[in-house]
Structures are given as structure tokens and as C-alpha cells.
Design an enzyme around this catalytic site. Sequence first.
Site, PDB file in Angstrom:
ATOM      1  N   TYR A 101       0.845  -1.197   0.000  1.00  0.00           N
ATOM      2  CA  TYR A 101       0.000   0.000   0.000  1.00  0.00           C
ATOM      3  C   TYR A 101       0.879   1.245   0.000  1.00  0.00           C
ATOM      4  O   TYR A 101       1.842   1.338   0.766  1.00  0.00           O
ATOM      5  CB  TYR A 101      -0.891   0.005   1.254  1.00  0.00           C
ATOM      6  CG  TYR A 101      -1.677   1.286   1.420  1.00  0.00           C
ATOM      7  CD1 TYR A 101      -2.987   1.375   0.955  1.00  0.00           C
ATOM      8  CD2 TYR A 101      -1.107   2.405   2.017  1.00  0.00           C
ATOM      9  CE1 TYR A 101      -3.697   2.555   1.078  1.00  0.00           C
ATOM     10  CE2 TYR A 101      -1.813   3.600   2.143  1.00  0.00           C
ATOM     11  CZ  TYR A 101      -3.111   3.663   1.667  1.00  0.00           C
ATOM     12  OH  TYR A 101      -3.811   4.829   1.782  1.00  0.00           O
ATOM     13  N   GLU A 190      -3.522   7.628  -3.833  1.00  0.00           N
ATOM     14  CA  GLU A 190      -3.304   6.311  -3.243  1.00  0.00           C
ATOM     15  C   GLU A 190      -3.083   5.254  -4.322  1.00  0.00           C
ATOM     16  O   GLU A 190      -3.740   5.293  -5.358  1.00  0.00           O
ATOM     17  CB  GLU A 190      -4.574   5.976  -2.437  1.00  0.00           C
ATOM     18  CG  GLU A 190      -4.495   4.787  -1.540  1.00  0.00           C
ATOM     19  CD  GLU A 190      -5.855   4.533  -0.879  1.00  0.00           C
ATOM     20  OE1 GLU A 190      -6.077   5.028   0.235  1.00  0.00           O
ATOM     21  OE2 GLU A 190      -6.698   3.847  -1.488  1.00  0.00           O
TER      22      GLU A 190
END
Length: 383
Positions: A101, A190
Site C-alpha cells: 500500500y 493512493e
Amino acid sequence: MNIHEYQAKELLRAEGVPIPPGEVATSAEQAEAIAKKIGGMVVVKAQVHTGGRGKAGGVKLAKTPAEAKEVAKKILGMQINGLTVHQVLVTSAADIASEAYVGIILDRASKKPVFMVSPAGGIDIEEVAAKTPEKILKLPIDTRYGLQPYQASELGFFLFPDDVKKVRAASKIMTQLYSAFMKHDASLAEINPLVVTPAGEVLALDAKFSVDDNALDRHPDLVKLRDETAEEPSEVDARNSNLTFIKLDGNVGCVVNGAGLAMATMDLVKYYGGEPANFLDIGGSSNPEKVVNALRIITGDPSVKVILFNIFGGITRTDDVANGIVTATKANPLEIPIVIRLTGTNEEIAMKILQENGFSASSDMDEAVKKAVDLATKGGKAA
Ligand code: GDP
Ligand code: MN
């Protein structure tokens, strides 16, 4: 403003982030044609402004163009977290060895963009934060200097502690992501998952991007990316009517002038045991049309049980607001009670206009809010 994954990927591609090729489709046939063009295994992905599409069945692998068509047919029209899928991204499938992530959010407390990275990617980062916070590295960036190479390396090493090649690839992506974040005045950028393929390639397979609404004036190119069909309809209507509106879950519809008074009104609604249905600032100027638009938007929400006007007349002339209320309710008679509090500029004229048209109003905020909450919770007739 949120944009779709395929649009976010375009922004990141422009910075050089490695992303498998793909195109967006609005029909199953189109999805099939794109799959044919790309060749090999593809992923068909629902384009909606929400996460967890994978879990909801909105991300599916397809081995052949025919299968891509079939899968697209199922995903198009699907509901994910209350949002209808109108578009799918058809993109080349990658083999995945591991998922990480990478994200940047604007942290209002430290007034800095903060990197958040975790080797435990793919899944909800909130879940990782709650269960295994040690697996997340947070790194605030001083925007005066930007992301420094040593910081990019630190982030890369946190993801891949024993593989310098991957660290280099990941660090480069951090720099590119930061550049996209700053360039487009983002509040969030993101990549989840950032994957490593069995061959050791580092790729971005998903992208999420939010742009600060207040910065849109200087990004006409980004404004074009807005997809109104993907947004809350009442918020779209409000924006197009130049009203600052945020939909909430309660049943007291609030029409207020000024953001500060709107906040205070919501506080007072809560204080008296009620729940605001919205935040709405009709602004400082006197424009009866704004009141008409505000009433349309608020009464369009079936959970609203009462309308509460709270107007402080400074620049705003309360007689203009009163005229707006009269015009709007003549055109569309109200089916729910309305409680009006107004005070300030031209108050006497406003009260007279309201009275002549069968409305009562008070100049006391406490009294009005309490009455509105009573009407919303116990039900009752308009006064
Ligand atoms: P989200 O669930 O809305 O975050 O959608 P994602 O784009 O992140 O996809 C969810 C999951 O689907 C990913 O974490 C991957 O495990 C899987 N996935 C997405 N793209 C690919 C791909 O190209 N190949 C493979 N094998 N899996 C993928
Ligand atoms: Mn994802």
C-alpha cells in the site's frame, strides 16, 4: 472532488508510474473489443467512487475477450455501496507475487502531506492500521523542500527491506506519486495495491485520487474529469446552484447563511437532541433564487421532517430571504413544517412579508431550533 480509477491512472502515468495498459468501456461489446486489443488475460473493473470493489464482485479476471464481455455485462449496472456502475476499466492483468500500500493524504493537524506506506497492501488500510499498526510507516513531508531522495528510499526500504532493486523502483514511484499529488492540489493520492510481479517488476494496479474542491479554479483540465453521475445528486444540484451543501443523515433540514452560523445551528440542533439532515450555507449575498434552490434540494430528501431557516441579516437582506421563501413555497407547496428564525437587516419588512403569506417567524435562535427539533422528533403541524 473524487475521480475514477482510470482517470487517476492517467494522471499517474503522465508522471511515469508503471501501470498496465487499459481503457474504459460503457458497454460489454466495448469491453470485449478492448480486451481483444490488449490481448491475453485482462481485469474488468467497476469504475465507481468507492473502495472495496474487489470484495463486492466489481473486479474480475477474464481469460478471453468473450469472457471479458460476459464479465463486463455482469459488472455494468451493478450496485456497489449504493453506487451504480456505468463504466468499467478493462486492463491488462498482472501476475501478483506481493501487494503493498502506498498513499499520501493531506494531514490537517500537521498541515503537511503525509505518506503512508505498508507492505500489507491490497486490503483495507484502515484494517491494517487497527490490527497491525507497526506495519504502516507514516512520513510527513515538508512542502518547502518536497520529498527528499533519502525519504523516498526510507519509504521504499520499509516496503522491501531486503531487495534494493525493488526499493529503487518503489522510491521512484513515491517521487512520481508525490509530484502528481502536489501538481494537482490533491487531498489524497493512493496506490493500493502496488504489486510486485513474479518477475520482480513493481506496478500500480489500482489508483485513487481526490482533488481539493477549493483548488479546482486553477485546474480546468481536472474539472473536466468530474463525473456527476457518480456523485450524490443533491450535492451536484447544490454545487450547480452555487450553494455550499453537504448531505448528512438526520431529519432537520437546515438553511442558513454563513458557514459559521450553519455550524452553530447544527450544534444547537444536536444540543436539543435532533440530527441535522444537511449542512447548507446559502452565502452572504441576498438572492431569493438561492432560497428557492435551497428549498428544492432539501425537500428532495425524503428523510427531512422539518425545515429550519436560520438567517442573520448583515449583508444578507432578510426581506430577500422572506421573498425567496414565499416564492419557493408558492411554486412548490411544502408538505413538511417550516420554522423560520431571522434577524438583522430589514427584519421588520421580512416579518411583515412572512406574516402576510401565512408564515410565522421568530428572531430567537434558541427558540426556533428547539421548535424545529420538537417537530422533527415528535412530528406536528407547521406553526
Ligand atoms: P478495490 O477492491 O476497489 O480496491 O480494487 P482493486 O483494484 O484494488 O482490486 C482488488 C484486488 O483485485 C487487488 O487487491 C488484487 O488482488 C486483485 N487484482 C486487481 N488487479 C489485478 C490484476 O491485474 N491481476 C490479478 N491477479 N489480480 C488483480
Ligand atoms: Mn484497491
